[in-house]
Design an enzyme around this catalytic site. Structure first.
Site, mmCIF file in Angstrom:
data_model
loop_
_atom_site.group_PDB
_atom_site.id
_atom_site.type_symbol
_atom_site.label_atom_id
_atom_site.label_comp_id
_atom_site.label_asym_id
_atom_site.label_seq_id
_atom_site.Cartn_x
_atom_site.Cartn_y
_atom_site.Cartn_z
ATOM 1 N N GLN A 151 0.829 -1.071 -0.037
ATOM 2 C CA GLN A 151 -0.047 -0.055 0.148
ATOM 3 C C GLN A 151 0.698 1.234 -0.044
ATOM 4 O OE1 GLN A 151 -2.950 0.859 -0.184
ATOM 5 N NE2 GLN A 151 -2.775 3.012 0.327
ATOM 6 N N GLU A 152 2.089 1.198 0.701
ATOM 7 C CA GLU A 152 2.868 2.499 0.743
ATOM 8 C C GLU A 152 3.649 2.653 -0.330
ATOM 9 O OE1 GLU A 152 2.873 4.749 3.271
ATOM 10 O OE2 GLU A 152 2.026 3.858 4.862
ATOM 11 N N SER A 153 4.212 1.598 -0.984
ATOM 12 C CA SER A 153 5.256 1.805 -1.930
ATOM 13 C C SER A 153 4.902 0.721 -3.355
ATOM 14 C CB SER A 153 6.676 1.734 -1.437
ATOM 15 O OG SER A 153 6.867 0.291 -1.078
ATOM 16 N N TYR A 183 -6.980 3.714 3.088
ATOM 17 C CA TYR A 183 -5.813 3.064 3.377
ATOM 18 C C TYR A 183 -5.910 1.918 4.204
ATOM 19 C CZ TYR A 183 -0.990 2.908 5.464
ATOM 20 O OH TYR A 183 0.306 2.451 6.254
#
Length: 472
Positions: free
Chosen positions: A311-313, A438
């Site tokens: 999800q972040e990168s 998120y």
């Protein structure tokens, strides 16, 4: 005297027999009471189900699934132990129920009039429909008359009586059964182009699409129907009454909503391109970083840590955002300094720091929050900051919700961006709608990894079985 006593005993027996003939419902009631009392006496509730990623399965963290969680809660409600018995298909399941080998059949079973005549019905807890499935990119059928080949369904499937009923009005309808594959495996075979069509329950299809996005829905075979538990047939059922009481209680205290949140909500959004990209990344990129996720998982599942990093990168150690966060866990400079790392683009440093920081947030949460919910609160704080999490919990309480209940808190996250709400909060404006999405995305990514691995394990075991069979 003995003759008089014998005649008296025979007379009483005849009277009891006559009473049963005149009032058969009394006999049925006693039989049901005996069944229910047997359940209580043995101190064990026997629940039959079918292995399935939504209903019941045993994974790395033990038993899981909608039916398992509901059955376990019901057994606890009655003060009983739970015994789960698994069957290959619904036909075997209903046979066991008819033979009193189980007390409840619970396997994501849709209501069917034919079964309702043979068994008691427990309360409904969600609804679904039967749908015809084809491979994305091939000709979509919009109705039965447009099917160009046989439908393939598992032996003993609950959809077979429905197909038989539909054939009366659609004589060209054809299907065949197989005992070689489960319904989940047939869905994957459609996606791989090995079979043209199958029929499955709508929620099962949604779940499978996040593993194999080439699965597409042609049309609804039935209207939405309630999903229910089936119980032994009787005109008087203490067991049924207990089930209805339990379901009512479970709904009131939010258990049903919590289970829906856990197993269904992440299935709502389906983006073919995004899912395909993610599944490709699981195969090509994840193996490189899996050892690091396993090494630094702490109290989490390593799959959860991997889902957060995606999800972040998208598992890119060199990722950078316009706001200056960097690395595979997209850390701010302040967080990196706090966690004492020197290079945010170093994958190992970033994963270690991200995991430690998330654990730090989770450990600050009060024990009034359920252990299984702390991860979602922690992730919201990881995304938007600890202060804003405190704000949304306070806001939830002000609005009459439970600040310790993730379902209540989650729905209020978007309100942090509304002036009428954030103007009265200590930490002010926050992009709470982003935190909401998120957490939802991470839940979806996590489930996809777990299910993908489960399927790969099944395939590997099947290959070993086939090799063993060939050798012998």
């Amino acid at each position: 005297m003995k003759g008089l006593l014998a005649r008296l005993i025979i007379g009483i027996a005849l009277l009891l027999w006559a009473w049963d003939m005149i009032f058969p419902w009394q006999r049925l009631m006693r039989a049901e009471q005996n069944h229910y009392s047997q359940v209580l006496q043995r101190q064990t509730l026997k629940v039959g189900t079918i292995n399935h990623p939504l209903s019941y399965f045993v994974g790395a963290n033990g038993k899981s699934g909608i039916e398992y969680e509901l059955a376990k809660s019901f057994a606890d409600y009655l003060g009983l132990n739970l015994m789960i018995k698994t069957f290959d298909n619904s036909e075997q399941l209903f046979t066991a129920l008819a033979d009193n080998k189980i007390d409840i059949a619970a396997a994501g079973l849709l209501y069917q009039p034919e079964q309702a005549q043979q068994f008691q019905i427990g309360a409904s807890y969600y609804s679904a429909s039967w749908q015809v499935v084809y491979k994305k990119g091939t000709t979509r059928p919009y109705k039965l008359a447009e099917l160009q080949s046989d439908i393939v369904v598992p032996c003993g499937s609950a959809v077979i009586p429905i197909l038989q009923h539909l054939k009366a009005k659609n004589p060209m309808l054809r299907w065949h059964t197989t005992d070689q594959f489960t319904q989940e495996e047939l869905l994957l075979q459609v996606a791989e182009g090995k079979i043209p069509y199958t029929v499955a329950v709508s929620v099962d299809i949604s779940s499978a699409q996040h593993i194999s996005p080439n699965i597409a829905v042609g049309f609804d075979l039935t209207d939405e129907m309630p999903v229910v538990w089936y119980l032994p047939k009787s005109s008087y059922s203490e067991l049924q009454a207990s089930v209805l009481d339990f379901m009512h209680n479970a709904n009131d205290r939010g258990l049903i909503s919590k289970i829906e949140e856990k197993y269904f909500n992440h299935l709502i959004r389906f983006d073919y391109v995004a899912v395909q990209s993610y599944l490709n990344a699981i195969k090509t990129i994840l193996p490189k970083y899996r050892p690091l996720f396993e090494k630094y998982k702490g109290e989490l599942d390593w799959q959860m840590l991997a889902a957060i990093a995606y999800q972040e990168s998208h598992w890119d150690p060199n990722a950078t955002s316009p706001t200056g966060v960097r690395g595979i866990m997209m850390l701010t400079r302040a967080t990196a300094e706090r966690m004492k790392i020197t290079d945010r683009t170093n994958a190992e440093q970033s994963i270690r720091a991200g995991s430690e920081y998330l654990h730090l947030l989770i450990n600050q949460l009060p024990d009034t929050i359920a252990k299984e919910d702390k991860i979602w609160f922690g992730l919201a704080a990881y995304n938007m900051g600890w202060g804003h999490l405190l704000d949304v919990r306070r806001l939830t309480k002000q609005l009459g919700g439970d600040p310790d209940n993730w379902l209540d808190v989650k729905k209020n996250l978007p309100l942090l961006a509304e002036k009428r709400h954030y103007s009265g909060l200590k930490y002010g404006y926050a992009r709470g709608f982003e935190a909401f999405q998120y957490v939802e995305n991470i839940r979806r990514y996590y489930n996809s990894i777990v299910n993908q691995q489960r399927i790969e394990k099944q395939k590997s075991e099947q290959r070993l079985d086939n090799q063993s069979t060939e050798m012998h």
